[in-house]
Design a protein around this motif. Structure first.
Motif, PDB file in Angstrom:
ATOM      1  N   VAL A  11     -22.473   2.116 -20.540  1.00 48.50           N
ATOM      2  CA  VAL A  11     -22.539   3.475 -20.523  1.00 48.50           C
ATOM      3  C   VAL A  11     -22.195   4.282 -20.018  1.00 48.50           C
ATOM      4  O   VAL A  11     -21.755   5.787 -19.916  1.00 48.50           O
ATOM      5  CB  VAL A  11     -23.995   4.112 -21.319  1.00 48.50           C
ATOM      6  N   SER A 177     -18.541   2.284 -23.944  1.00 51.06           N
ATOM      7  CA  SER A 177     -19.917   2.935 -23.636  1.00 51.06           C
ATOM      8  C   SER A 177     -20.457   3.976 -25.241  1.00 51.06           C
ATOM      9  O   SER A 177     -21.618   3.835 -25.176  1.00 51.06           O
ATOM     10  CB  SER A 177     -19.251   4.492 -23.124  1.00 51.06           C
ATOM     11  N   CYS A 180     -22.280   0.048 -26.454  1.00 53.64           N
ATOM     12  CA  CYS A 180     -23.660   0.441 -25.319  1.00 53.64           C
ATOM     13  C   CYS A 180     -24.281   1.637 -26.161  1.00 53.64           C
ATOM     14  O   CYS A 180     -25.120   0.764 -26.242  1.00 53.64           O
ATOM     15  CB  CYS A 180     -23.020   0.196 -23.750  1.00 53.64           C
ATOM     16  N   LEU A 181     -23.633   2.346 -25.782  1.00 56.46           N
ATOM     17  CA  LEU A 181     -25.003   3.582 -26.348  1.00 56.46           C
ATOM     18  C   LEU A 181     -25.354   3.776 -27.334  1.00 56.46           C
ATOM     19  O   LEU A 181     -27.110   3.700 -27.452  1.00 56.46           O
ATOM     20  CB  LEU A 181     -24.661   4.779 -26.145  1.00 56.46           C
TER      21      LEU A 181
END
Length: 196
Positions: A11, A177, A180-181
């Motif tokens: 992230v 990001s 992953c978030l």
């Protein structure tokens, strides 16, 4: 290290790169953001190349951690083998791109190893593979559509050569990001529901 911590590194990856790029530009008078390749910020003409190159290595390390987190998280939460495969491939594409990015910092221009054997190119697949891994029938699909849009944007930048030169890499890092978030959020939801 838990996959949530690894995902947190993914992230943060674009933020670390943005800080690295900002520092490099501040230390390189005359750098033209819309025209010059970011690699020259760590090259022989830069006033403080070590700062930029260290940032590239750190950004690459964040990406490697995020890639491992993606692969682990998808394997843990996927109920469909195709989703698990696409998530694993998304992690692999980010891993290869991140190694290439770190190599750019370890081997600054004019080293022939600077471009890391073209490994960063694999990062262009991260948003596409991530979109497939996140897509859920009946789900909102917002993250998957955002990733698909970032893939199309990367494709447009690459095919047209549109400025700025750093745009495809930034889109790849943003997609990492977002992926992953989203996976961190899904882990939290499954943990709250008692699903493992």
């Amino acid at each position: 290290m838990k996959s949530r911590q690894l995902l947190a590194a993914g992230v943060a990856m674009p933020l670390v790169y943005l800080a690295t790029l900002t520092l490099g530009v501040a230390l390189f008078p005359g750098y033209r953001v819309l025209e010059d390749q970011p690699s020259i910020l760590g090259g022989p003409d830069a006033a403080q190349p070590a700062a930029f190159n260290a940032g590239l290595v750190l950004t690459g390390a964040m990406g490697v951690a995020g890639a491992i987190g993606i692969a682990a998280a998808v394997q843990a939460i996927a109920r469909n083998p195709v989703v698990a495969l696409m998530g694993g491939l998304a992690g692999l594409s980010l891993l290869l791109a991140s190694v290439g990015l770190a190599m750019a910092g370890v081997f600054p221009l004019p080293s022939p190893l600077h471009y890391g054997f073209g490994l960063a190119t694999f990062g262009a697949l991260t948003p596409l593979l991530g979109a497939v891994a996140l897509w859920r029938p009946g789900g909102s699909g917002k993250a998957a559509l955002t990733l698909a849009g970032l893939f199309l944007l990367i494709l447009a930048f690459v095919l047209t050569g549109a400025p700025p030169p750093f745009a495809p890499g930034v889109c790849m890092m943003l997609s990492a990001s977002i992926l992953c978030l989203n996976l961190r959020q899904r882990q939290s939801m499954q943990g709250a529901n008692g699903v493992r």
